[in-house]
Design a protein around this motif. Structure first.
Motif, PDB file in Angstrom:
ATOM      1  N   SER A   1     -15.876   0.225  -1.958  1.00  0.00           N
ATOM      2  CA  SER A   1     -16.411  -1.133  -2.055  1.00  0.00           C
ATOM      3  C   SER A   1     -17.935  -1.166  -1.932  1.00  0.00           C
ATOM      4  CB  SER A   1     -15.781  -2.032  -0.981  1.00  0.00           C
ATOM      5  OG  SER A   1     -16.070  -1.526   0.316  1.00  0.00           O
TER       6      SER A   1
ATOM      7  N   VAL B   1      -7.674  -4.904  -3.144  1.00  0.00           N
ATOM      8  CA  VAL B   1      -8.447  -4.136  -2.163  1.00  0.00           C
ATOM      9  C   VAL B   1      -7.477  -3.356  -1.293  1.00  0.00           C
ATOM     10  CG1 VAL B   1     -10.022  -4.265  -0.190  1.00  0.00           C
ATOM     11  CG2 VAL B   1     -10.304  -5.852  -2.098  1.00  0.00           C
ATOM     12  N   ARG B   2      -7.779  -2.085  -1.065  1.00  0.00           N
ATOM     13  CA  ARG B   2      -7.051  -1.273  -0.080  1.00  0.00           C
ATOM     14  C   ARG B   2      -7.953  -1.186   1.139  1.00  0.00           C
ATOM     15  NH1 ARG B   2      -5.374   3.287  -4.364  1.00  0.00           N
ATOM     16  NH2 ARG B   2      -3.500   2.291  -5.145  1.00  0.00           N
ATOM     17  N   ARG B   3      -7.601  -1.887   2.172  1.00  0.00           N
ATOM     18  CA  ARG B   3      -8.425  -1.967   3.389  1.00  0.00           C
ATOM     19  C   ARG B   3      -8.474  -0.613   4.096  1.00  0.00           C
ATOM     20  NH1 ARG B   3     -10.837  -6.314   2.305  1.00  0.00           N
ATOM     21  NH2 ARG B   3      -9.576  -8.168   2.020  1.00  0.00           N
TER      22      ARG B   3
ATOM     23  N   TYR C   1      -9.257   2.285   3.205  1.00  0.00           N
ATOM     24  CA  TYR C   1      -8.645   3.385   2.463  1.00  0.00           C
ATOM     25  C   TYR C   1      -9.439   4.688   2.574  1.00  0.00           C
ATOM     26  CZ  TYR C   1      -6.762   5.990  -1.509  1.00  0.00           C
ATOM     27  OH  TYR C   1      -6.207   6.951  -2.303  1.00  0.00           O
TER      28      TYR C   1
ATOM     29  N   ASP D   1     -13.389   0.212   2.477  1.00  0.00           N
ATOM     30  CA  ASP D   1     -12.342  -0.317   1.603  1.00  0.00           C
ATOM     31  C   ASP D   1     -12.457   0.290   0.207  1.00  0.00           C
ATOM     32  OD1 ASP D   1     -11.620  -1.976   3.702  1.00  0.00           O
ATOM     33  OD2 ASP D   1     -12.570  -3.766   2.844  1.00  0.00           O
TER      34      ASP D   1
ATOM     35  N   TRP E   1     -11.811  -0.713  -3.741  1.00  0.00           N
ATOM     36  CA  TRP E   1     -11.534  -1.759  -4.720  1.00  0.00           C
ATOM     37  C   TRP E   1     -10.678  -1.154  -5.817  1.00  0.00           C
ATOM     38  CZ3 TRP E   1     -16.438  -4.947  -6.336  1.00  0.00           C
ATOM     39  CH2 TRP E   1     -16.906  -5.674  -5.239  1.00  0.00           C
TER      40      TRP E   1
END
Length: 157
Positions: free
Chosen positions: A113, A132-134, A136, A143, A145
């Motif tokens: 991100s 979004v993968r928080r 990750y 994060d 995207w």
């Protein structure tokens, strides 16, 4: 007259793996191993290309995975000393061309991100953030995207 260094995008071969591994180490916090790079060359779903300079040296590379009518940008890297010269666009152009040849309708990727340079590149090609993968990524924690290019221009609908 400006001195322009020619660059060529060509299919990656086993002899490129050591140089691509160096790009991985310089570009990613979780670099791919030589073994994994070799496996991508043998995988029927993957395509990899390198960007070479005037002396044949590997200056960048890109890896894509095609499943059905979807393509995923797995990796793209340009040597740190050559960034900011539009070389990643040469690799992205190859990706889009190959996606059209394969009949891919959509393309996807994930990106940190905070990687504004990459995000701007992807947006220039029409990619939009869809998820979004928080937390990750690690080292540093960040994060991811998930970006999509839906309905790739130039492919049949």
């Amino acid at each position: 007259m400006e001195n322009i260094v020619p660059f060529l995008v060509r299919a990656m071969t086993e002899s490129d793996v050591a140089a691509v591994r160096q790009l991985e180490t310089a570009s990613f916090s979780d670099p791919w191993t030589e073994r994994l790079l070799l496996e991508t060359l043998q995988c029927p779903y993957d395509e990899s290309w390198v960007l070479t300079g005037s002396r044949g040296e590997v200056c960048g590379y890109i890896n894509l995975r095609f499943l059905g009518d979807e393509g995923e940008l797995m990796r793209i890297a340009v040597a740190p000393g050559l960034r900011g010269q539009g070389l990643s666009r040469r690799l992205m152009d190859r990706m889009v061309s190959s996606a059209r040849e394969k009949g891919a309708r959509d393309l996807t990727l994930e990106v940190r991100s905070g990687n504004e340079t990459a995000i701007n590149l992807y947006k220039a090609y029409g990619f939009k953030r869809e998820a979004v993968r928080r937390g990750y990524y690690r080292d540093p924690k960040e994060d991811a995207w998930i970006m999509w290019l839906r309905s790739l221009p130039g492919t049949p609908s």
